[in-house]
Design a protein around this motif. Structure first.
Motif, PDB file in Angstrom:
ATOM      1  N   HIS A   1       8.679   7.410   3.445  1.00  0.00           N
ATOM      2  CA  HIS A   1       7.798   6.465   2.764  1.00  0.00           C
ATOM      3  C   HIS A   1       8.615   5.312   2.193  1.00  0.00           C
ATOM      4  N   PRO A   2       8.083   4.087   2.257  1.00  0.00           N
ATOM      5  CA  PRO A   2       8.827   2.946   1.715  1.00  0.00           C
ATOM      6  C   PRO A   2       9.064   3.102   0.215  1.00  0.00           C
ATOM      7  N   PRO A   3      10.247   2.785  -0.261  1.00  0.00           N
ATOM      8  CA  PRO A   3      10.480   2.804  -1.701  1.00  0.00           C
ATOM      9  C   PRO A   3       9.671   1.700  -2.383  1.00  0.00           C
ATOM     10  N   PRO A   4       9.182   1.930  -3.593  1.00  0.00           N
ATOM     11  CA  PRO A   4       8.447   0.864  -4.294  1.00  0.00           C
ATOM     12  C   PRO A   4       9.292  -0.396  -4.422  1.00  0.00           C
ATOM     13  N   GLY A   5       8.671  -1.530  -4.117  1.00  0.00           N
ATOM     14  CA  GLY A   5       9.358  -2.809  -4.204  1.00  0.00           C
ATOM     15  C   GLY A   5      10.226  -3.148  -3.012  1.00  0.00           C
ATOM     16  N   ALA A   6      10.311  -2.250  -2.027  1.00  0.00           N
ATOM     17  CA  ALA A   6      11.175  -2.505  -0.873  1.00  0.00           C
ATOM     18  C   ALA A   6      10.619  -3.645  -0.021  1.00  0.00           C
TER      19      ALA A   6
ATOM     20  N   TYR B   1      -0.826  11.777  -2.820  1.00  0.00           N
ATOM     21  CA  TYR B   1      -1.654  12.491  -1.853  1.00  0.00           C
ATOM     22  C   TYR B   1      -0.853  13.158  -0.735  1.00  0.00           C
ATOM     23  N   HIS B   2       0.458  13.105  -0.800  1.00  0.00           N
ATOM     24  CA  HIS B   2       1.280  13.730   0.232  1.00  0.00           C
ATOM     25  C   HIS B   2       2.331  14.599  -0.422  1.00  0.00           C
ATOM     26  N   ASP B   3       2.403  15.843   0.011  1.00  0.00           N
ATOM     27  CA  ASP B   3       3.366  16.763  -0.586  1.00  0.00           C
ATOM     28  C   ASP B   3       4.782  16.569  -0.054  1.00  0.00           C
ATOM     29  N   GLY B   4       4.973  15.594   0.830  1.00  0.00           N
ATOM     30  CA  GLY B   4       6.288  15.323   1.374  1.00  0.00           C
ATOM     31  C   GLY B   4       6.605  16.095   2.642  1.00  0.00           C
ATOM     32  N   ARG B   5       5.741  17.032   3.026  1.00  0.00           N
ATOM     33  CA  ARG B   5       6.020  17.868   4.184  1.00  0.00           C
ATOM     34  C   ARG B   5       4.887  17.913   5.208  1.00  0.00           C
TER      35      ARG B   5
ATOM     36  N   GLY C   1      -5.510  16.896   9.561  1.00  0.00           N
ATOM     37  CA  GLY C   1      -6.500  15.881   9.220  1.00  0.00           C
ATOM     38  C   GLY C   1      -6.025  14.790   8.293  1.00  0.00           C
ATOM     39  N   LEU C   2      -4.757  14.798   7.867  1.00  0.00           N
ATOM     40  CA  LEU C   2      -4.264  13.787   6.930  1.00  0.00           C
ATOM     41  C   LEU C   2      -3.919  12.498   7.678  1.00  0.00           C
ATOM     42  N   VAL C   3      -4.441  11.374   7.166  1.00  0.00           N
ATOM     43  CA  VAL C   3      -4.231  10.062   7.780  1.00  0.00           C
ATOM     44  C   VAL C   3      -3.688   9.110   6.722  1.00  0.00           C
ATOM     45  N   LEU C   4      -2.638   8.379   7.072  1.00  0.00           N
ATOM     46  CA  LEU C   4      -2.055   7.367   6.189  1.00  0.00           C
ATOM     47  C   LEU C   4      -2.224   5.999   6.819  1.00  0.00           C
ATOM     48  N   CYS C   5      -2.460   5.005   6.009  1.00  0.00           N
ATOM     49  CA  CYS C   5      -2.367   3.628   6.495  1.00  0.00           C
ATOM     50  C   CYS C   5      -1.527   2.830   5.513  1.00  0.00           C
ATOM     51  N   HIS C   6      -0.723   1.920   6.047  1.00  0.00           N
ATOM     52  CA  HIS C   6       0.005   0.949   5.241  1.00  0.00           C
ATOM     53  C   HIS C   6      -0.886  -0.288   5.172  1.00  0.00           C
ATOM     54  N   ALA C   7      -1.662  -0.403   4.111  1.00  0.00           N
ATOM     55  CA  ALA C   7      -2.710  -1.419   4.033  1.00  0.00           C
ATOM     56  C   ALA C   7      -2.185  -2.703   3.402  1.00  0.00           C
TER      57      ALA C   7
ATOM     58  N   GLY D   1       3.506   3.185  -4.666  1.00  0.00           N
ATOM     59  CA  GLY D   1       3.825   1.853  -5.155  1.00  0.00           C
ATOM     60  C   GLY D   1       3.520   0.769  -4.141  1.00  0.00           C
ATOM     61  N   LYS D   2       4.009  -0.414  -4.427  1.00  0.00           N
ATOM     62  CA  LYS D   2       3.796  -1.568  -3.551  1.00  0.00           C
ATOM     63  C   LYS D   2       5.122  -1.971  -2.920  1.00  0.00           C
TER      64      LYS D   2
END
Length: 317
Positions: free
Chosen positions: A132-137, A198-202, A266-272, A292-293
């Motif tokens: 996952h992108p670090p916040p502020g990256a 919403y993601h346990d990292g695994r 069933g887990l879906v992520l979007c980078h919105a 984060g953003k």
């Protein structure tokens, strides 16, 4: 415009695609549906948002499923050109001028034809994914850019100039975190990630990305139709992206039991993009505050998750 229809392109080889060229200059051996997807993406991300053309195609495209929405439009051709040639911009047939009702229109005066043009697209990227992108990256062409070094005052630089700097060939070493070590030691890139809201990292997830609707066809629910088609397909094929033990083998997967094999639930992520958060919220996605953003190609993004209601049927013996 006729009723839009949607085509699906499942993962396929895209050998020979040249990211420096626009879609209409690619090899004719590439899948037409993918070329159409790139036409819509270029119209939105390159021409409208100013993202470099060479950044639009990436290594995820060949392993993703692509949905493309098409509209049937009339192409007006000027008279006197070969085959009615000299294709103009697509558009609806013009209304007759007053007094023209019932007037015969000859092929020489107007030679319209109907064509299907791509008007929108999205893709679903299977797991695994980068961290996952670090916040502020900040990212450019999917590459994490280095953060700007903190500025130092003159007095600080003077006071530290007497100390012996590290040789340029020996940069400072950064100790790995336990999470980074665990991910690096993973046999396949299914290693753990940082925990978010919403993601346990695994848990494996698929990623909705490259959602684009060309400007002339917005406000017609094209994006929603694309997501409905993709969601329905995902719900009907919940095991499509799961790794195959028969193909990879337990040893290569390095799992101790079948239950350890990564499985999509069933887990879906979007980078919105920040401006599109409302659209995804109407589809049931929720902003993951812990992510984060961050910025992709200078555009602020937020992570959003949704969980689909997938049903698996037990195999019959």
């Amino acid at each position: 415009m006729g009723t839009p229809f949607i085509s699906l392109l499942e993962p396929t080889r895209l050998d020979g695609y040249d990211s420096s060229l626009p879609h209409d200059q690619q090899r004719d051996t590439l899948p037409p549906v993918f070329i159409d997807a790139m036409a819509a993406r270029e119209a939105v991300f390159v021409q409208e948002q100013g993202i470099p053309l060479s950044h639009e195609y990436d290594e995820d495209d060949a392993r993703s499923c692509h949905w493309v929405a098409y509209a049937s439009v009339n192409i007006r051709r000027p008279p006197g050109s070969p085959g009615g040639g000299g294709t103009q911009e697509p558009g609806p047939e013009p209304e007759p001028e007053p007094g023209e009702e019932g007037q015969e229109t000859t092929p020489a005066a107007r030679s319209p034809e109907t064509r299907s043009v791509p008007i929108g697209t999205l893709r679903i990227v299977p797991f695994p994914h980068p961290p996952h992108p670090p916040p502020g990256a900040r990212y450019a062409n999917n590459v994490l850019l280095p953060s700007s070094p903190p500025s130092t005052s003159t007095s600080t630089s003077t006071s530290t100039s007497s100390s012996s700097p590290l040789p340029s060939s020996s940069p400072p070493q950064t100790a790995q975190t336990p999470l980074e070590r665990e991910r690096q030691q993973s046999a396949l890139p299914f290693g753990p990630d940082r925990r978010t809201t919403y993601h346990d990292g695994r848990e494996p997830y698929v990623k909705l990305s490259r959602l684009a609707v060309v400007p002339d066809f917005r406000g017609l629910n094209i994006a929603t139709q694309l997501w409905v088609a993709a969601r329905r397909w995902l719900e009907e094929h919940p095991d499509y992206f799961n790794p195959s033990v028969a193909e990879l083998g337990m040893d290569q997967l390095r799992v101790g039991a079948v239950g350890d094999i990564p499985r999509w639930n069933g887990l879906v992520l979007c980078h919105a993009q920040e401006s599109a958060i409302g659209v995804y919220e109407r589809w049931g996605f929720r902003v993951d505050q812990a992510m984060g953003k961050w910025y992709e190609e200078g555009i602020p993004h937020f992570g959003m998750f949704a969980r689909l209601d997938i049903k698996r049927s037990d195999p019959k013996v």
